[in-house]
Enzyme design. Sequence first.
Site, PDB file in Angstrom:
ATOM      1  N   HIS A   5      53.510 -10.596 110.092  1.00 49.33           N
ATOM      2  CA  HIS A   5      53.920  -9.948 108.737  1.00 49.33           C
ATOM      3  C   HIS A   5      54.781  -9.024 108.774  1.00 49.33           C
ATOM      4  O   HIS A   5      55.196  -9.027 107.978  1.00 49.33           O
ATOM      5  CB  HIS A   5      52.279  -8.527 108.633  1.00 49.33           C
ATOM      6  CG  HIS A   5      52.366  -7.837 107.900  1.00 49.33           C
ATOM      7  ND1 HIS A   5      51.152  -7.714 106.713  1.00 49.33           N
ATOM      8  CD2 HIS A   5      52.879  -6.650 107.638  1.00 49.33           C
ATOM      9  CE1 HIS A   5      51.225  -7.000 106.074  1.00 49.33           C
ATOM     10  NE2 HIS A   5      52.308  -6.582 105.961  1.00 49.33           N
ATOM     11  N   GLU A   6      55.274  -7.794 110.075  1.00 52.51           N
ATOM     12  CA  GLU A   6      56.167  -7.287 109.407  1.00 52.51           C
ATOM     13  C   GLU A   6      57.657  -7.965 109.884  1.00 52.51           C
ATOM     14  O   GLU A   6      58.527  -7.864 109.272  1.00 52.51           O
ATOM     15  CB  GLU A   6      56.438  -6.738 110.897  1.00 52.51           C
ATOM     16  CG  GLU A   6      55.308  -5.606 111.333  1.00 52.51           C
ATOM     17  CD  GLU A   6      55.419  -4.993 109.503  1.00 52.51           C
ATOM     18  OE1 GLU A   6      56.623  -4.802 108.777  1.00 52.51           O
ATOM     19  OE2 GLU A   6      54.304  -4.298 109.115  1.00 52.51           O
ATOM     20  N   HIS A  61      58.108  -9.433 106.343  1.00 51.53           N
ATOM     21  CA  HIS A  61      59.267  -8.057 105.233  1.00 51.53           C
ATOM     22  C   HIS A  61      60.591  -8.517 106.220  1.00 51.53           C
ATOM     23  O   HIS A  61      61.325  -8.579 104.759  1.00 51.53           O
ATOM     24  CB  HIS A  61      58.301  -7.474 106.048  1.00 51.53           C
ATOM     25  CG  HIS A  61      57.134  -6.796 104.811  1.00 51.53           C
ATOM     26  ND1 HIS A  61      57.324  -6.189 103.818  1.00 51.53           N
ATOM     27  CD2 HIS A  61      55.912  -5.862 104.954  1.00 51.53           C
ATOM     28  CE1 HIS A  61      55.923  -6.192 102.925  1.00 51.53           C
ATOM     29  NE2 HIS A  61      55.062  -6.166 104.276  1.00 51.53           N
ATOM     30  N   GLU A 101      54.786  -6.880  98.574  1.00 47.86           N
ATOM     31  CA  GLU A 101      53.515  -8.034 100.179  1.00 47.86           C
ATOM     32  C   GLU A 101      53.277  -9.327  99.973  1.00 47.86           C
ATOM     33  O   GLU A 101      53.017  -9.466 101.339  1.00 47.86           O
ATOM     34  CB  GLU A 101      52.456  -6.813 100.005  1.00 47.86           C
ATOM     35  CG  GLU A 101      52.893  -5.812 100.251  1.00 47.86           C
ATOM     36  CD  GLU A 101      52.905  -4.953 101.697  1.00 47.86           C
ATOM     37  OE1 GLU A 101      52.821  -5.649 103.085  1.00 47.86           O
ATOM     38  OE2 GLU A 101      53.611  -3.904 102.524  1.00 47.86           O
TER      39      GLU A 101
END
Length: 637
Positions: A452-453, A456, A481
């Site tokens: 997930h990170e 980003h 997101e």
Amino acid sequence: MLRAAAAARRAAVAAFSTSAARTETGLYGFDVLRTAKGFRRFVDEAIQRSDELVAHIAQLPPSAEIVRTMDEISNTVCSVIDSAELCRNTHPDREFAEEADKASMRIYEHLQYLNTNTTLYNAILKAESEGALLSEESQKAANNLRVDFEKGGIHLPKDKLERVNQLNLAIAHLGRNRFKPRGVEEQSNAMNATRQKGIRIVTDSGSVSSALRWASDEEVRRQVYVVGNSEPRENIGVLDELIDARDEFAKTMGCRSYAEFAIRPNMAASVDVVMSFLNDLSDTVRHKADEEFNTIKDFKRRVCNDKSADLEPWDEDYFIGMMKSSAHTVDPSVVASYFPLSQCIKGLNVLVESLFGATFHQVPMGDGESWHPNVIKLSLHHPDEGDLGFMYLDLYSRKGKYPGCAHFAIRGGRRLSGTNYQLPIIALVCNFSSSRGLTARLNHCDVETLFHEFGHALHSLLSRTEYQHFSGTRVALDVAETPSNLFEFYAWDYRVLRTFALDETTGDPIPEKLVKALNASRNMFPATDLQRQVFYSIMDLTLFGEHTSKPVDTISAVADLKRKHTSWNYVEGTHWHTRFSHLINYGAGYYSYLYARCFATTIWQEVCQDFAGDSVIKNSGGGIIPDISSLCKEVGL
């Protein structure tokens, strides 16, 4: 600790190719930050430089140069804001953290001055109105800058503008200095079968979650739930003040509510559009969520041998965990053996290369650039385009560090000239166990978080914009997101996992049967999870929405919403929402996670297999909503 840090660095070398050379510099490569007090000079220089640029704009005719110069002001100020934010959350040296905190408040006050500077506002109005902006991006940048000025109240009469400035500072103070997301130590009954002794637990979310997941004694779970969701009590007043301040701010700005003010610049564009989206989801998921609730209740009655036992909120994690364990044999230690952190990072590197043709390489840091021995620096390199950006990895937990996982910007990307581009710099911060450095093994939940990170991070590193105002995650909140949610899907795909999740002894890839079991376990109660996210979003929108009377009784309001939009009881005397930090950081914006989940699910199911066309979004009531059909399919609706 230093030995572990050295081990981490050695393992990192194995994960990435490296190069050598060291120079003297300051924190994050900013020469001015060689000492903690350098933050004072960092702010002084940013203020001086921005004042010079304001004076320069005052002399310019309407042109794209106005937009570019304003973007340079933003770049100058954001470099301080972003660096200070990262430092105060991660630096182990107390002096650095404190100086960063002071710098953050000083530069925020200067930002308030810039946001109400009529010279800048009038310049951007003239550039827009006189058709001096030729490119689409410069027009969009000018529009966004004007909207940002007006969000600061620059178009208001002097008395209202002064009040808006006061409210902005008060709101920042409430969230920064008075809201406490963690609880305090409370006495609880023993969390063992005999209940002969008492133990002391800390009511932070992690400790409460662990107790609710593993404590077999229902009375212990009940007490932990009640105490854990009733602290800290002082947050009730802080949240009340925040709601009032944001409401007055929004009404001074000419909006009916803070929710209207916050959502207007987003893709959704209006509160009605978002609430319609959320109510539709709530209605769609209710039947399946009720079925799942009854399944859990029946399981509890069988386990407890009590045909009349009620299912309570403190039972959810415990019995869902038990049901998943009994339905799918997934040994956490076996799963973790396939996910040493160093292998996970290698796997991400392979994935990035296969998707984008770029690879991460470890690069040396100058003396003074790092804030902890465990930190490493990577460059993202493309064979044709060269370096695309830089990323610091700070992956291990330590005392005083930001407790979660997050992506921090340090510098945004922007076009400097026809051949020169300012490369983005970001930091990826996690809190994995540091006991064995990079040999630490991750559970699969941590693997998903890491992916997930990285989503980003890649959003920041791969974006290419004329202006840093649009760089990376600096997009509409309700789409920001999407890349991170999309990247989570790769963490569950066997085709990806088999490339790096290898047995440390034999080198064999993780068994496909095990990955199927992980996915099956995840998919056991999807409607319950989705219903919870819908409830959080509606709660957030309601608290910062229109209110017919004051003060708002947030406890009663949240209790009513939980009864209406979930299958679970509300427990009297609790006020879980007062430690929900998203109300502080993303007031009236929590719905954006569901927007992103819808976008990402559709892209994964359609774009990653076939072309999706226009099915990702729909127009509704003057705003944009995501198509929910793919999310419903994922949840089994």
